[in-house]
Scaffold this active site. Structure first.
Site, mmCIF file in Angstrom:
data_model
loop_
_atom_site.group_PDB
_atom_site.id
_atom_site.type_symbol
_atom_site.label_atom_id
_atom_site.label_comp_id
_atom_site.label_asym_id
_atom_site.label_seq_id
_atom_site.Cartn_x
_atom_site.Cartn_y
_atom_site.Cartn_z
ATOM 1 C CG ASP A 88 -0.043 37.660 -9.166
ATOM 2 O OD1 ASP A 88 -0.014 36.285 -9.323
ATOM 3 O OD2 ASP A 88 -0.683 38.530 -8.519
ATOM 4 C CD GLU A 147 2.584 38.562 -6.251
ATOM 5 O OE1 GLU A 147 2.492 37.475 -6.199
ATOM 6 O OE2 GLU A 147 2.137 39.265 -5.726
ATOM 7 C CE LYS A 155 3.360 35.067 -3.882
ATOM 8 N NZ LYS A 155 2.706 33.890 -3.627
ATOM 9 C CE LYS A 205 -0.821 28.222 -5.251
ATOM 10 N NZ LYS A 205 -1.605 28.641 -6.444
ATOM 11 N NE ARG A 261 -2.695 1.450 -1.097
ATOM 12 C CZ ARG A 261 -3.116 1.002 -2.180
ATOM 13 N NH1 ARG A 261 -3.755 -0.186 -2.330
ATOM 14 N NH2 ARG A 261 -2.869 1.514 -3.350
#
Length: 282
Positions: free
Chosen positions: A216, A195, A165, A133, A98
């Site tokens: 962006d 960004e 950012k 992500k 598994r």
């Protein structure tokens, strides 16, 4: 293997999660000394990734496991292809089944999806990037799978590349100040990405000395203008397009002149590849 420590921790956690104090069913029925052979077979077309991880899983249970792959990571397989064979004791094969399949199917799924995006960029100079992500704890494997699918790895985490950012820019008081503050606090050679959402921010990032500028959620026309501006400066600044990047958009975004397109869906929306495992007594 790079990031070997993280990979070993992941396997240890997987074993603790699944086996814990023991496989009570197998231990009740199958002799520890019984030898067997397991084969893993592709139940759909796809791209292979994670062979070395499957090997590591089984070697954790039995050092003298014989692992025979019939393909390499990055190879394409067809439905029905036997991907690999594992020779070990029957209990070893069941204990590792598994965990090895969970990892292998996920990695092959990511590699398969990545290859679809990469195919759309053939003939362009734009590379496909992954993102952060990823599933917590699985980032190393997720990024290995992206690479096997033909993609390019972005930064591994918050420690190996600075990315400034909107929240950083707001707190620093502007792009220029943000770049200055970060540059003063990181080792030489670590790249800074900024960004930007419009041409004015791109121009400020260029002047501030950014190594990479992310466009962006900019329109294609805006990205074309921004990429042309950066090229006109003669500075070796790389560009990245980000935000709602899907396969139908890739060619037109690549045509804007960006160096990279980053796609979170490669790893945050994963469909595991269908792979079966069959065990037979020797």
């Amino acid at each position: 293997m790079q990031y070997e420590n993280l990979i070993n921790k992941l396997i240890d956690l997987g074993i603790e999660e699944d086996i814990n104090t023991g496989d009570i069913t197998t231990e009740s029925i199958i002799p520890e000394s019984m030898n067997a052979v397991a084969t893993m077979t592709a139940k759909q077309d796809g791209v292979i990734s994670g062979l070395e991880i499957v090997k590591l899983v089984y070697e954790r249970f039995q050092k003298d496991t014989v692992f025979i792959p019939y393909f390499k990571n990055g190879d394409s397989v067809k439905k029905g292809d036997v991907i690999l064979k594992v020779e070990a004791t029957y209990p070893t094969l069941l204990r590792g089944e598994r965990l090895s399949l969970n990892i292998f199917q996920r990695m092959c799924g990511i590699a398969t999806e990545t290859a679809k995006y990469v195919k759309e960029l053939v003939g362009t100079s734009t590379e496909l990037l992954d993102t952060r992500k990823t599933a917590p704890g699985l980032r190393v494997l997720d990024k290995m799978a992206v690479k096997d699918g033909g993609g390019t790895n972005h930064r591994m985490g918050l420690y190996d590349m600075a990315m400034i950012k909107d929240n950083h820019i707001k707190m620093a008081g502007g792009i220029t100040k943000a770049v200055e503050q970060v540059r003063a606090n990181i080792p030489a050679g670590v790249k800074i990405e900024v960004e930007a959402t419009n041409l004015a921010e791109v121009q400020e990032a260029v002047a501030a000395g950014a190594d990479i500028i992310m466009f962006d959620n900019m329109t294609n026309d805006a990205m074309t203008e921004a990429a042309a501006y950066i090229k006109s400066t003669g500075k070796p600044i790389k560009t990245e397009a980000s935000g709602n990047m899907s396969i139908p958009r890739l060619k037109e975004v690549a045509a804007t002149g960006v160096d990279y397109i980053s796609v979170g869906a490669l790893t945050h929306t994963v469909k595991a590849m269908d792979i079966s495992m069959n065990i037979q007594v020797e």
